[in-house]
Design a protein around this motif. Structure first.
Motif, short mmCIF file in Angstrom:
data_model
loop_
_atom_site.label_atom_id
_atom_site.label_comp_id
_atom_site.label_asym_id
_atom_site.label_seq_id
_atom_site.Cartn_x
_atom_site.Cartn_y
_atom_site.Cartn_z
N TYR A 233 0.83 -1.20 0.00
CA TYR A 233 0.00 0.00 0.00
C TYR A 233 0.86 1.25 0.00
O TYR A 233 2.05 1.22 0.36
N THR A 234 0.25 2.35 -0.39
CA THR A 234 0.78 3.66 -0.02
C THR A 234 0.32 3.93 1.41
O THR A 234 -0.85 3.78 1.74
N LEU A 255 5.20 9.68 4.48
CA LEU A 255 4.52 8.95 3.41
C LEU A 255 5.49 7.95 2.81
O LEU A 255 6.65 8.27 2.56
N ASN A 256 4.99 6.74 2.59
CA ASN A 256 5.78 5.72 1.90
C ASN A 256 4.92 5.11 0.80
O ASN A 256 3.77 4.74 1.03
N THR A 257 5.47 5.03 -0.38
CA THR A 257 4.73 4.47 -1.51
C THR A 257 5.70 3.76 -2.43
O THR A 257 6.93 3.90 -2.29
N ASN A 268 10.63 2.39 -4.45
CA ASN A 268 10.02 2.75 -3.18
C ASN A 268 10.46 4.15 -2.80
O ASN A 268 11.65 4.48 -2.89
N THR A 270 10.04 7.41 0.11
CA THR A 270 9.62 7.86 1.44
C THR A 270 9.86 9.36 1.56
O THR A 270 10.93 9.85 1.19
N LYS A 878 -3.76 3.71 4.84
CA LYS A 878 -3.25 2.89 3.74
C LYS A 878 -4.23 2.98 2.58
O LYS A 878 -5.44 2.90 2.77
#
Length: 879
Positions: A233-234, A255-257, A268, A270, A878
């Motif tokens: 997920y983001t 934020l991590n995506t 990835n 962040t 998420k």
């Protein structure tokens, strides 16, 4: 012996999907047992690997039981179950092939991001402090730039002796030397605040000497930050908190995506922002013994009554931090290799505070810091930092002659700029600015690594080389910051770096290593490693290591290792020089630090050239699964460090006014009251025990309980005499007194015990962590034995005892989480639930200990800080 080769010859493509109870599971390690062949699952949990019929696939992932499946066709699907950490696959310390914690010959912790977040702490260094018993990092106060970096160490061996990696590649050190009176004084560490927790998948902590595998700095062990690759997920996390005293307000968002390609490629990203306000826990003496001002002083008594805390700010600094990190990989066609790259940038601004300049201490005759016609109340200088840390790695992995080959390049830099504001330079009179650029430092390194590894059935081999260039620079401040014709110290609280302190220095080194593991039987593993390093500035070193592990089947293993190691003196320690304004011995002084290449130090005082520290590291232990969900590990270690680089204590006059010795002549020539320098001068011996007990998946009511007990017990002693340069010894100087020695032997807790209870009940999660920080001790420079005059008359020599031991305390953290749905969850954490503080300082008549009552809690030794209870709340999304 060549089973690995025959397996490759008969190999077929085996594929499948790995899931858990909630669906596909990306990032699972899939290894062909007995070989180095492997892969990881993609975003949809799919994998494909080359394996022969009858071979065994090992599926491993952090937080899950590993599974072994015998290949009988070309399709193998697996459902992973939550399990204990002993089954997690780790890469650190295993050059030839991945291993689990259970079958590793050395002790390794494997800590997933979720476990770290469950400590309730805001930054990586604090998370590790409350998760790894032998790791310590605490917030510093009234310590210039050190307050913005927080020295961190492993096994009490100092910040310099822990190697930090990111994705297995060396992380650059910070630009800062901790030169103030804090734990780790005189050392250089990695800026752990520059690695955002949201970017990390897990942290591997190797608790064993590893210089033979990784080179300099790995005497105490290795911390490897493994970045996220494939994510489902983001995720967005919003957090905020405040102390129960109403200060220290903090908030942040990260934020991590990621993106995953059909061919297994990944990206990835962040991004994060964090901000915190100051806390303040000063003493309140109501008088100022440092300046002989009593509470009923006819001139200043009213000011003291209105300002019993003497204007001090003692606590955590203000902080603003912005992070941007990425981790990416693009596989070659037919999975024959991969291009990868990762890195990030962190920018951080901080503000801490110096000693308050009371109106009877420093005047402001030209109304620069107060309005004309108003009563002058003194001023509070601020020490402000601007930190930039950036790093980038790019590399290629491929197969060549059945070897796994990894070629990479890494660049890392840490830059810090200083400002001292809300202050003045007395010597500039009415023309003095009130804000000063006082200079700064930069450290960078550039590395190239080439690594080969191969599994040949019972034998696993690895070898490679590293080439590294390091740069250190110091920048002078504005001329106004160090203008000092009358000896008043330049800008109040921190005179700027002078042109004579400015430097640009670099060095090169190269290293080659070999690593061999032999498994003559399924139970027995024997390993060895050797590494040769050559440095352009001080010479070469050879380190070696032998290790062994005897497997107890799926129950556990007995393990042991012996290694030699080394640490190259940092460029900072070789070239740093400056002048500080300090309160020392009850008076204000200008203290000069001379670098190791200065003729004053090398020729006039006879201090030898800095060279490498060397070490011997012994470790032995056992891991054992009493039952599938109950495991225990215990490891004994002994680390001896020879020729340890130390930062001397303050060296001043000898008290004999009739003659001027060579040291006193240096002081006179440079308009300073004391001097300091770096020198190889001490041998230390550290012994300890690490203990970890995990009891997981315990049915309790309608929920599931996990319990962890982890502990570290250690002691460091100084062996033999301090190696004082001959000229200083002849003139009776003690270059490393009792106070400085205690920073090595007793400034960190000699014991730390963590008891964690984690209870899942439907959508609720309840965590209760109790962390016992053992006692620490502060030792007086001479304990009054010499009747030293500290500005208030000679101290008594009969039964004088100014040392203080601060008792061990338990910090209790409560974290409550609730999962509203699969995409939204919330957490409330109460850190230091019972509002526990360290013992207060007992001066015992020596006002230097607390600087005349300005400090209420210990500052030169530190267990867990003194913020009291902190309440935090967070929301995680998420999508």
């Amino acid at each position: 012996m060549f089973l690995g080769v025959s397996s490759i010859i008969e190999a077929q493509e085996v594929s499948g999907t790995v899931t858990d109870d909630s669906g596909p599971l990306p990032g699972v390690s899939v290894i062909v047992k007995g070989t180095s062949t492997g892969t990881t699952t993609d975003f949809d949990g799919n994998y494909s690997v080359s394996a022969s019929s009858g071979s065994t696939l090992v599926f491993s992932y952090v937080g899950y039981d590993s599974q072994e499946i015998v290949v009988s066709g070309n399709k193998v699907n697996v459902t992973m179950k939550a399990g204990v950490a002993l089954d997690a696959v780790v890469l650190t310390g295993n050059r030839a092939k991945p291993r689990t914690i259970l079958d590793s010959p050395v002790p390794i912790d494997n800590i997933g991001l979720e476990e770290m977040q469950k400590t309730g702490q805001p930054t990586v260094d604090k998370m590790l402090t409350y998760k790894v018993p032998s790791f310590n990092s605490t917030t510093q106060s009234i310590s210039d730039a050190t307050a913005h970096f927080d020295p961190a160490d492993l096994r009490g061996l100092g910040p310099s002796r822990t190697l930090v990696l990111v994705n297995g590649k060396r992380k650059n050190q910070s630009a800062l030397v901790y030169i103030n009176d804090t734990p780790g004084k005189g050392e250089v560490g990695v800026d752990l605040k520059s690695i955002p927790a949201a970017a990390i998948e897990r942290v591997e902590v190797l608790r064993d000497g590893a210089s033979a595998q990784y080179g300099s700095d790995a005497i105490a062990g290795v911390i490897n930050m493994v970045l996220k690759k494939n994510v489902k997920y983001t995720s967005v996390n919003v957090k905020s908190g405040i102390t129960t005293e109403g200060d220290g307000f903090n908030y942040g968002i990260d934020l991590n995506t990621g993106l995953t390609g059909e061919n297994g490629g990944y990206l990835n990203i962040t991004a994060g922002y964090y901000e915190q306000e100051k806390t303040n826990r000063p003493g309140s003496p109501g008088s100022d013994v440092l300046f002989g001002v009593a509470a009923d002083d006819p001139t200043w008594g009213s000011w003291l009554a209105e300002n019993p805390e003497l204007g001090m700010n003692v606590g955590q600094p203000e902080l603003k931090k912005l992070d941007l990190f990425f981790n990416a990989g693009i596989p070659f066609k037919n999975n024959s290799g991969e291009f990868y790259t990762f890195g990030g940038v962190t920018t951080r601004q901080g503000k801490s505070f110096a000693l308050y300049r009371a109106p009877y201490w420093v005047g402001d005759p030209h109304n620069l810091l107060h309005e004309a016609g108003t009563d002058y109340q003194g001023f509070q200088p601020t020490f402000e930092t601007d930190v930039l840390d950036n790093n980038l790695t790019a590399g290629v992995k491929w197969k060549m002659l059945n070897f796994d080959v990894d070629l990479s390049g890494t660049y890392g830099r840490n830059r810090i700029d200083y400002e001292v504001n809300n202050t003045l330079n007395i010597d500039l009179g009415a023309n003095s600015p009130t804000e000063f650029n006082v200079g700064g430092y930069t450290f960078s390194n550039t590395l190239a690594n080439l690594d080969f590894s191969r599994s040949l059935g019972q034998v696993n081999i690895a070898f490679g080389a590293e080439v590294k260039n390091e740069n250190f620079s110091a920048r002078a401040g504005d001329p106004a910051s160090y203008f000092n014709p009358t000896g008043n110290g330049g800008a109040q609280s921190f005179p700027g770096l002078q042109p004579s302190n400015a430097v640009r220095a670099d060095r090169n080194n190269y290293g080659v290593y070999g690593d061999l593991e032999w498994e003559p039987t399924e139970e027995l593993l024997i390993g060895g490693a050797i590494r040769y390093e050559d440095f352009s500035d001080f010479g070469d070193n050879v380190s070696w290591k032998v290790s062994g592990r005897y497997s107890l089947g799926d129950k556990g293993a007995i393990r042991a290792s012996y290694s030699t190691g080394f640490r190259a003196p940092s460029l900072h320690q070789i070239y740093l020089s400056n002048v500080q304004t300090l309160v020392s011995g009850g008076s204000i002084s200008n203290q000069g630090t001379f670098n190791n290449v200065d003729p004053i130090i090398r020729e006039d005082l006879g201090v030898p050239q800095l060279t490498a520290e060397t070490s011997q590291n012994l470790s032995a232990g056992i891991t054992y699964k009493i039952k599938p969900n109950l495991s225990v590990s215990a490891d004994f270690y002994n680390v001896k460090v020879d020729d340890r680089v130390l930062f001397t204590g303050e060296i001043g006059t000898d008290g004999d006014d009739s003659t001027t010795n060579p040291v006193e002549q240096v002081l006179l020539d440079n308009s300073i009251t004391t001097l300091k320098f770096f020198v190889n001068a001490v041998n230390t011996n550290t012994s300890g025990v690490d203990l970890v007990v995990n009891y997981t998946n315990i049915g309790l009511g309608d929920g599931m309980l996990n319990a962890t007990l982890a502990a570290n017990f250690n002691e460091t002693t100084i062996e033999g005499e301090i190696d004082t340069p001959e000229l200083l010894a002849q003139n009776g100087y003690d270059i490393f007194n009792r106070k400085e020695q205690s920073r090595i032997t007793s400034s960190r807790p000699k014991s730390k015990v963590l008891l964690g209870l984690d209870y899942d009940l439907n959508k609720w999660n309840f965590i209760l962590n109790n962390t016992y920080f053992g006692e620490v001790s502060w030792q007086h420079a001479n304990n009054g034995l010499n009747g030293a005059d500290l500005g208030n008359g000679p101290l008594p020599t009969d039964d004088a005892d100014f040392d203080q031991t601060f008792a061990g305390k338990v910090i209790t953290d409560l974290i409550i989480g609730y999962e509203f749905n699969q995409k939204l969850s919330g957490t409330i954490s109460v850190n230091n639930l019972l509002d526990v503080y360290p013992d207060e300082i007992d001066t015992k008549g020596d006002f230097v200990t607390d600087l005349g009552g300005r400090f209420r809690y210990p500052w030169e030794v530190n267990q867990f800080g003194f913020n009291g209870t902190v309440i935090n709340a967070s929301l995680a999304f998420k999508f």
